[in-house]
Write an enzyme that holds these catalytic residues in place. Sequence first.
Site, mmCIF file in Angstrom:
data_model
loop_
_atom_site.group_PDB
_atom_site.id
_atom_site.type_symbol
_atom_site.label_atom_id
_atom_site.label_comp_id
_atom_site.label_asym_id
_atom_site.label_seq_id
_atom_site.Cartn_x
_atom_site.Cartn_y
_atom_site.Cartn_z
ATOM 1 N N GLY A 187 0.822 -1.201 0.000
ATOM 2 C CA GLY A 187 0.000 0.000 0.000
ATOM 3 C C GLY A 187 0.852 1.246 0.000
ATOM 4 N N GLY A 188 0.437 2.215 0.805
ATOM 5 C CA GLY A 188 1.166 3.473 0.876
ATOM 6 C C GLY A 188 2.604 3.298 1.317
ATOM 7 N N GLY A 422 21.886 9.347 -32.454
ATOM 8 C CA GLY A 422 21.506 10.073 -31.260
ATOM 9 C C GLY A 422 22.064 9.468 -29.994
ATOM 10 N N ALA A 423 22.308 8.168 -30.002
ATOM 11 C CA ALA A 423 22.869 7.514 -28.816
ATOM 12 C C ALA A 423 24.272 8.036 -28.513
ATOM 13 C CB ALA A 423 22.890 6.007 -29.005
#
Length: 532
Positions: A187-188, A422-423
């Site tokens: 949960g939290g 781009g790498a």
Amino acid sequence: MSTTAQEPQESVAGASSTMRHLVSRLEWLRTRARAEPGAHATQAQHAKGKLTARERLGLLFDDDTFSEIELFRRHRATGFGLEERRPYTDGVVCGWGRVHGRKVFAYAHDFRIFGGALGEAHAQKIHKIMDLAEEVGAPLVALCDGAGARIQEGVTALAGYGGIFQRNVRASGVIPQISVVVGPCAGGAAYSPALTDFVFLVRGIAQMYITGPDVVRTVTGESVTHEGLGGAEVHAASSGVGTFVYDDEPTCLADVRYLLSLLPSNNCEPAPAVVPTDPPDRRTDRLLDLVPVHTGQSYDIRAVIEETVDDGEFLELHEQWAPNMVCALVRLGGMVTGVVANQPAHLAGVLDIHASEKAARFVQFCDAYSIPIVTLVDTPGFLPGVGQEREGIIRHGAKLLYAYCNATVPRVQLILRKAYGGAYIVMDSRSIGTDLSLAWPTNEIAVMGAEGAAGIIFRREIGTADDPESVRARRIAEYQEELMHPFYAAERGLVDDVIDPALTRSTLISALTMLQGKHRPLPSRKHGNQPQ
């Protein structure tokens, strides 16, 4: 609390009471508080293959250095029988001690008390120790073994989690924060580890998820076990939440101690340097044979790292997640350094969504704590595919680009072989601010591989030729000779030096030593709006 036969008898105040009597009762009460909730609960914890909170803290800290706070804290909640159950510590042990002689703060959920569930008093203890860690400027370790919010206390338990999250964020980039998941964290409660710098998990006992198997089955109809939903392997290999995973708690906590030995206490102090026993000028001749000259052949980049760094030791993060990218903390010449490296042994070292996220977060961590970064480049580019595009490779790849562009720490790039498209730019090239760009004689820096480039540039010529394959081979060779030879980038000032691989270690150490004291201020701003 009722008086037992073992409790020292008190004299009436103002009559014959003495300080010794009061101290005697204090020690009795302290011993009782530390022993709660008793041997039966401890046996049950051990039966699950888990250590107790105090046993874990004993393994984390140097011997006899742990100082506990709020040992006598008890909750004040009523209803649902809580008023009849008010154990000391309220299910969390908090304090500080020494790890390798350096100050560290910690809190440990005690599953034996209320299942380690968080209530108001429990949360306030954690808030206190988190505030102390931030104010003093020392690392914080959270040993997580709790069943979430104490539902009997309602919204006050939820508010307690909010206070923890707020402090996690406030301390981010100020003090190192480490979460060690050695039990349920549901949960939290799962959000706090996700907000920290490193998450350690132990197989068989660590469980992290937002909603448990029962809720999943009710809502979606899917049937899954606790381990299959949020076990250590899931978070180590699939979700990327887990940084490190281990088979047992002692080994896990030993590596927590090792990690702390590599980290600064806070963002205003340098990482702890040591006098190296491995000569800084040691030659790395093994690299001449370790990395194949032909870019189509793979190898394990970790062997390159091992040969280069001090004593061959490095601590790899997220080893099972995004294995086409290696991120590790090492020492070079005694200096703690972060290494980011493409891994040709997995997917040829391509950049994809997960690899970009993994490296971006590591670069941001190193920059936050003034740890220099060495980037080892050997990548054919970003992974093409419909799935990658639809899942946001542009956005996720931009995270790594942003992290490097924003980093002000010393940065050294070393191109081993291929660096395409781009790498090449994203992997800390000169154009985005690396301080020094080095390369081996095997480097190939280009918009794309020669085969693809020739196929585009000379498409018509190849398509109309009597012998297309012969023309293709000739044009590929021409492209390689013109634009991909080892000195092309160096001739244009995009590579500072082409080095002998046998001098890799000494060259990197010399570069990092030169860059000590580097100062590159960023523009005045509240914060950037980095890609998410």
